[in-house]
Design an enzyme around this catalytic site. Structure first.
Site, PDB file in Angstrom:
ATOM      1  N   GLU A 205      -6.739 -38.922  25.109  1.00 33.04           N
ATOM      2  CA  GLU A 205      -5.911 -39.594  26.115  1.00 33.04           C
ATOM      3  C   GLU A 205      -6.617 -39.412  27.437  1.00 33.04           C
ATOM      4  O   GLU A 205      -6.722 -38.322  27.973  1.00 33.04           O
ATOM      5  CB  GLU A 205      -4.507 -38.986  26.145  1.00 33.04           C
ATOM      6  CG  GLU A 205      -3.488 -39.883  26.838  1.00 33.04           C
ATOM      7  CD  GLU A 205      -3.300 -39.556  28.301  1.00 33.04           C
ATOM      8  OE1 GLU A 205      -3.988 -40.196  29.142  1.00 33.04           O
ATOM      9  OE2 GLU A 205      -2.500 -38.680  28.600  1.00 33.04           O
ATOM     10  N   CYS A 239      -0.304 -39.809  34.363  1.00 29.66           N
ATOM     11  CA  CYS A 239      -1.273 -40.740  33.789  1.00 29.66           C
ATOM     12  C   CYS A 239      -0.642 -42.067  33.401  1.00 29.66           C
ATOM     13  O   CYS A 239      -1.316 -43.092  33.369  1.00 29.66           O
ATOM     14  CB  CYS A 239      -1.972 -40.102  32.601  1.00 29.66           C
ATOM     15  SG  CYS A 239      -0.846 -39.548  31.306  1.00 29.66           S
TER      16      CYS A 239
END
Length: 475
Positions: A205, A239
């Protein structure tokens, strides 16, 4: 690495337990975390600077995922029968999902519980042992989680090792069976390169440059409130939050005014709506992006360079920023939001997809049907309609991105399977009606099988199609 050796032995014990036994251990661990959440919240607050309330919200979300993984692993990963098909009619068939062994998890500092537990919870529920390296900025949070595990089990099924990137590199090279990494795309590439040396699989990620799309028929108050939360919450260090907003031109001035009013009322502090920047070097990135946006012709609607008062950054709203500015193209990871007008929703989708990132997006519109169509066109791993981060609180949904946002998935059934290996098993259950899997097969049996094959799969093919394919003498 000694931790991996200990984990290897613990993994054998853990994988040997039944789903129910593993579930009971995980739910006991969950209870320890929940009962002592105030203590853990204080540790997160001290290490990251986020308000205690935000730390507790993070813990609550993480525990929901832990609970879901523990309870749903049997259903998702249990042995299941599959149809054998005509050619293998004599065979019974099933697929099982087996643990990989030892998972190395490298976590971030912005959400030091929620994000790594997205890998740890699902890896443990799938029957693996875990060696977790938290960010060097949040080591005590990681150690707290390991201590909570030790309170319910003497087996080192979950261990924590602390240190900087060099320790992470040692973990990658230590012979684990998979690496789950969260961090920058640049570091993710280095992790992948190291894993390639041993063909160690990896789930990454790598961050995002998340876009919000605001349609002309949107509830602008709700959209502005969500943009502020997604853009400024956790000091913008999210994020999957909001860094870019594309607004249909008809409502652009009104939306911008509403967002500006919210931004002007927000003051970060230790106990405020958001806290300090966790990492000092991130302040320089925010400053550079704001400076670049203004230098290229963007305008500061709220704040600007003067908003950067280390260790805090006050909200910054930038407007009409050129699409080639670093404030638009690179992950800022600070409390800044770029708001640009668009002539149509098609243009908004095109600009949202122009990023090399593809983690999350949000759409605000009163037309749910059209919003779903827009969501399908977005090159992201997740999308929220009339909210931001809506998917984060739904444990059954997978989470992950595309492009520089990485690949692989955590959370949900996909997250459980991410940390498993499928094993296919067949068994002969009757005598084959046509035995063609033999060196001494009867030509007549093979001829019969071929006739049946053509009846099943070639029926309806036009004569012209079968005689005029490229390279055929009759073509």
């Amino acid at each position: 690495m000694e931790a991996v050796s200990r984990a290897r032995e613990a993994a054998s014990w853990w994988a040997g337990l039944s789903f129910r036994e593993r579930r009971d251990h995980l739910l006991n661990w969950k209870r320890v975390i929940a009962a002592r959440s105030d203590e853990l919240g204080d540790v997160i607050h001290e290490e990251t600077g986020k308000p205690v309330g935000d730390a507790l919200l993070e813990i609550m979300l993480a525990v929901e995922h832990l609970d879901w993984a523990a309870r749903n692993a049997p259903r998702v990963l249990k042995r299941r029968r599959v149809r054998s098909g005509l050619l293998a009619a004599d065979q019974g068939a099933a697929v099982e999902y087996r643990p990989l062994g030892v998972i190395g998890v490298i976590g971030p500092w912005n959400y030091p519980v929620y994000t790594p537990l997205g890998s740890i919870s699902y890896a443990l529920a799938a029957g693996n042992a875990v060696v977790f390296k938290p960010s060097e900025h949040t080591p005590r949070t990681g150690e707290w989680l390991a201590a909570a595990w030790a309170a319910i089990s003497a087996k080192p099924v979950l261990q924590v090792i602390t240190g900087d990137g060099a320790v992470g590199a040692q973990l990658v090279a230590a012979g684990v069976d998979k690496i789950a990494f969260t961090g920058s795309a640049a570091t993710g590439r280095r992790v992948m390169a190291a894993c390639a040396e041993t063909l160690t699989p990896v789930v990454i990620e790598g961050g995002g440059k998340d876009a919000m799309i605001v349609a002309a028929d949107a509830d602008l108050d709700a959209a502005a409130k969500a943009a502020a939360f997604g853009g400024f919450g956790n000091a913008g260090q999210t994020c999957a939050g909001v860094e870019r907003v594309y607004v249909e031109r008809a409502v652009y001035p009104e939306f911008l005014a509403k967002l500006a009013a919210i931004a002007e009322s927000v003051e970060p502090s230790e106990d405020g709506p958001y806290g300090r920047m966790t990492v000092a070097t991130q302040v320089d990135i925010v400053r550079n992006h704001v400076d670049d946006a203004l230098a290229k012709g963007g305008r500061a609607v709220v704040g600007g360079p003067e908003s950067i008062k280390p260790p805090y950054v006050f909200p910054v709203v930038l407007a009409e920023v050129p699409e080639d500015s670093t404030a638009v193209t690179e992950e800022t990871f600070g409390p800044t939001v770029v708001v640009n007008p668009v002539s149509s929703l098609d243009e908004a989708v095109s600009l949202a997809n122009a990023s090399r990132y593809g983690l999350a997006a949000s759409i605000f519109s009163s037309d749910r049907g059209n919003s779903l169509k827009i969501a399908r066109r977005l090159r992201t791993g997740a999308a929220s309609i009339n909210s931001v981060l809506g998917f984060a609180g739904v444990p059954a949904l997978p989470f992950g991105g595309v492009g520089d946002s990485g690949f692989g998935r955590v959370h949900g059934a996909d997250g459980l399977r991410e940390f498993s290996r499928p094993q296919s098993v067949t068994w002969r259950r009757l005598k084959a009606p046509m035995d063609v899997m033999s060196l001494t097969r009867d030509p007549a049996v093979l001829d019969r099988a071929i006739r049946i094959f053509r009846l099943r799969h070639a029926r309806g093919a036009a004569n012209s199609a079968s005689s005029k394919w490229p390279g055929h003498p009759g073509a």
